[in-house]
Scaffold this active site. Structure first.
Site, PDB file in Angstrom:
ATOM      1  N   GLU A 132     -23.259  41.963 -45.827  1.00  0.00           N
ATOM      2  CA  GLU A 132     -22.331  40.832 -45.930  1.00  0.00           C
ATOM      3  C   GLU A 132     -22.042  40.572 -47.405  1.00  0.00           C
ATOM      4  O   GLU A 132     -22.893  40.788 -48.268  1.00  0.00           O
ATOM      5  CB  GLU A 132     -22.946  39.587 -45.276  1.00  0.00           C
ATOM      6  CG  GLU A 132     -22.946  39.689 -43.772  1.00  0.00           C
ATOM      7  CD  GLU A 132     -23.358  38.400 -43.089  1.00  0.00           C
ATOM      8  OE1 GLU A 132     -23.634  37.396 -43.797  1.00  0.00           O
ATOM      9  OE2 GLU A 132     -23.413  38.401 -41.852  1.00  0.00           O
ATOM     10  N   GLN A 185      -2.039  52.150 -40.719  1.00  0.00           N
ATOM     11  CA  GLN A 185      -1.874  51.822 -39.294  1.00  0.00           C
ATOM     12  C   GLN A 185      -0.658  50.904 -39.179  1.00  0.00           C
ATOM     13  O   GLN A 185      -0.772  49.702 -38.964  1.00  0.00           O
ATOM     14  CB  GLN A 185      -3.164  51.154 -38.785  1.00  0.00           C
ATOM     15  CG  GLN A 185      -3.196  50.901 -37.293  1.00  0.00           C
ATOM     16  CD  GLN A 185      -3.431  52.154 -36.456  1.00  0.00           C
ATOM     17  OE1 GLN A 185      -3.796  53.203 -36.979  1.00  0.00           O
ATOM     18  NE2 GLN A 185      -3.198  52.060 -35.161  1.00  0.00           N
ATOM     19  N   HIS A 233       5.526  53.405 -43.447  1.00  0.00           N
ATOM     20  CA  HIS A 233       6.710  54.237 -43.206  1.00  0.00           C
ATOM     21  C   HIS A 233       7.504  53.779 -42.003  1.00  0.00           C
ATOM     22  O   HIS A 233       8.717  53.892 -41.963  1.00  0.00           O
ATOM     23  CB  HIS A 233       6.300  55.703 -43.022  1.00  0.00           C
ATOM     24  CG  HIS A 233       5.774  56.286 -44.287  1.00  0.00           C
ATOM     25  ND1 HIS A 233       6.575  56.595 -45.361  1.00  0.00           N
ATOM     26  CD2 HIS A 233       4.514  56.570 -44.681  1.00  0.00           C
ATOM     27  CE1 HIS A 233       5.842  57.073 -46.336  1.00  0.00           C
ATOM     28  NE2 HIS A 233       4.585  57.062 -45.953  1.00  0.00           N
ATOM     29  N   LYS A 246       3.804  68.367 -41.761  1.00  0.00           N
ATOM     30  CA  LYS A 246       2.379  68.213 -41.388  1.00  0.00           C
ATOM     31  C   LYS A 246       2.256  67.429 -40.082  1.00  0.00           C
ATOM     32  O   LYS A 246       2.953  66.440 -39.890  1.00  0.00           O
ATOM     33  CB  LYS A 246       1.654  67.457 -42.512  1.00  0.00           C
ATOM     34  CG  LYS A 246       0.189  67.139 -42.230  1.00  0.00           C
ATOM     35  CD  LYS A 246      -0.489  66.410 -43.396  1.00  0.00           C
ATOM     36  CE  LYS A 246      -0.539  64.927 -43.179  1.00  0.00           C
ATOM     37  NZ  LYS A 246      -1.244  64.180 -44.223  1.00  0.00           N
ATOM     38  N   ASP A 298       1.221  62.902 -53.781  1.00  0.00           N
ATOM     39  CA  ASP A 298       0.983  62.166 -52.529  1.00  0.00           C
ATOM     40  C   ASP A 298       0.608  60.729 -52.881  1.00  0.00           C
ATOM     41  O   ASP A 298       0.379  60.397 -54.050  1.00  0.00           O
ATOM     42  CB  ASP A 298      -0.143  62.851 -51.739  1.00  0.00           C
ATOM     43  CG  ASP A 298      -0.043  62.568 -50.241  1.00  0.00           C
ATOM     44  OD1 ASP A 298       0.828  61.768 -49.831  1.00  0.00           O
ATOM     45  OD2 ASP A 298      -0.831  63.151 -49.474  1.00  0.00           O
ATOM     46  N   GLY A 353      -9.180  64.700 -48.525  1.00  0.00           N
ATOM     47  CA  GLY A 353      -8.756  65.802 -49.397  1.00  0.00           C
ATOM     48  C   GLY A 353      -8.096  66.940 -48.619  1.00  0.00           C
ATOM     49  O   GLY A 353      -7.505  67.852 -49.211  1.00  0.00           O
ATOM     50  N   THR A 403      -5.400  67.192 -46.821  1.00  0.00           N
ATOM     51  CA  THR A 403      -3.946  67.335 -47.006  1.00  0.00           C
ATOM     52  C   THR A 403      -3.651  68.036 -48.326  1.00  0.00           C
ATOM     53  O   THR A 403      -2.832  68.956 -48.403  1.00  0.00           O
ATOM     54  CB  THR A 403      -3.291  65.930 -46.969  1.00  0.00           C
ATOM     55  OG1 THR A 403      -3.607  65.328 -45.722  1.00  0.00           O
ATOM     56  CG2 THR A 403      -1.791  66.001 -47.150  1.00  0.00           C
TER      57      THR A 403
HETATM   58  C1  R5P Z   1      -0.839  60.522 -45.007  1.00  0.00           C
HETATM   59  O1  R5P Z   1       0.220  60.464 -44.427  1.00  0.00           O
HETATM   60  C2  R5P Z   1      -1.021  60.184 -46.445  1.00  0.00           C
HETATM   61  O2  R5P Z   1       0.177  60.158 -47.161  1.00  0.00           O
HETATM   62  C3  R5P Z   1      -1.970  61.146 -47.098  1.00  0.00           C
HETATM   63  O3  R5P Z   1      -1.410  62.443 -47.093  1.00  0.00           O
HETATM   64  C4  R5P Z   1      -3.271  61.173 -46.354  1.00  0.00           C
HETATM   65  O4  R5P Z   1      -3.754  59.879 -46.186  1.00  0.00           O
HETATM   66  C5  R5P Z   1      -4.281  62.014 -47.092  1.00  0.00           C
HETATM   67  O5  R5P Z   1      -5.417  62.046 -46.318  1.00  0.00           O
HETATM   68  P1  R5P Z   1      -6.475  63.192 -46.424  1.00  0.00           P
HETATM   69  O6  R5P Z   1      -6.856  63.327 -47.849  1.00  0.00           O
HETATM   70  O7  R5P Z   1      -7.613  62.697 -45.555  1.00  0.00           O
HETATM   71  O8  R5P Z   1      -5.888  64.434 -45.860  1.00  0.00           O
END
Ligand code: R5P
Length: 300
Positions: free
Chosen positions: A33, A93, A128, A192, A219, A225, A227
């Site tokens: 907490e 979300q 988005h 993606k 990004d 990591g 993506t």
């Molecule tokens: C997703 O749409 C975001 O723009 C990032 O590409 C995403 O949050 C990256 O997440 P991670 O590093 O877990 O792949």
């Protein structure tokens, strides 16, 4: 006069603006907490600028609780509170992707509002399917950190024919802005898809020859990591001269940073909306500018 309340990140902003600063003692009990305490120096006059980012490796739920508790606390004393959350948690979300899920971004917005914020500021928010203005009833501002990322890239690396690569379609807007800032004529996105149940991603690179060109992946967030790693692999397969990876928010969960370092990128950096070992671009000037605009103290 106005007051700035926050942690060490906010202290520098108060210093730049020559405003009084009140630190937050960020206490956490063993059961996780949180109990943030404002160490008020003298009287709080208001309006207050509350600027709080997570501590290094802080659980983001604990951070959100700290943010809301502090807001409520400040609202006991002053009426006008401009709340700055450099990385807006729960923004991803922005839709109930699967039946039964909450629309978390909107619920968090309502909590911030109900806690007493007069206006809400954040940077490069990941919304988005919905706009910041649709989830808040108070004034909101989505400040952009992309020009600072581009400036740092220009000052730090040498390139002749760069291509800006968005690791997914949603990031194309940031890639486009980045390309225009560094004067590149080419920005493209990878397609993606994420499995909503497992979180795993599958990607498809457009048919493009990157031979001899420097690829800069842009990004908003690096979390696991995955993506960034996938985008880098695609860039190399298509002949990139070298690859730089950058993003605004270094969420960096678990061993994300070690995995990314193993890629041996030409450069890997983010802003300091969250503290991390790769938070090389300081966004405080953007916040300073927003406060100056709000206070009408910008000198041309
Ligand atoms: C997703 O749409 C975001 O723009 C990032 O590409 C995403 O949050 C990256 O997440 P991670 O590093 O877990 O792949």
């Amino acid at each position: 006069m106005s007051d700035i309340i926050g942690g060490t990140f906010a202290k520098g902003i108060a210093h730049s603006l020559n405003l009084s600063f009140h630190a937050i003692e960020r206490r956490e009990y063993p059961d996780s907490e949180v109990c943030p305490r404002i160490k008020v120096q003298g009287e709080l006059e208001g309006p207050v600028y509350l600027i709080l980012r997570p501590k290094q490796d802080q659980n983001l739920n604990a951070y959100l609780t700290e943010f809301l508790l502090t807001l409520n606390n400040v609202a006991e004393h002053v009426e006008q509170i401009y709340a700055f959350m450099p990385y807006m948690v729960y923004a991803r979300q922005d839709k109930t992707f699967r039946p039964g899920e909450p629309l978390s971004s909107k619920i968090v917005a309502e909590l911030i509002e109900k806690s007493g914020a007069t206006a809400f500021y954040t940077l490069t928010v990941h919304l988005h399917r919905i706009k910041l203005k649709q989830i808040f009833n108070i004034e909101v501002q989505n400040l952009s950190a992309i020009p600072l990322l581009a400036k740092y890239t220009k000052e730090t690396y040498t390139f002749h024919n760069p291509v800006i690569l968005a690791p997914d379609d949603e990031a194309l807007t940031w890639a486009k802005q980045f390309a225009s800032e560094i004067g590149s004529d080419l920005y493209v996105s990878i397609h993606k898809e994420r499995d909503l149940n497992t979180g795993s991603i599958s990607t498809k690179m457009p048919d493009i020859d990157l031979g001899g060109r420097e690829v800069i992946i842009v990004d908003d967030i690096i979390a696991t990591g995955e993506t960034m790693i996938s985008a880098c692999e695609h860039a190399r397969e298509h002949g990139a001269e070298y690859v730089i990876g950058c993003a605004v928010h270094p969420v960096l969960v678990d061993d994300a940073l070690s995995k990314l370092r193993r890629l041996n990128l030409e450069g890997l950096f983010t802003t300091n909306t969250l503290p991390s070992k790769i938070s090389k671009v300081d966004v405080r000037d953007v916040i300073v500018h927003a406060i100056q605009e709000r206070r009408g103290t910008i000198s041309e």
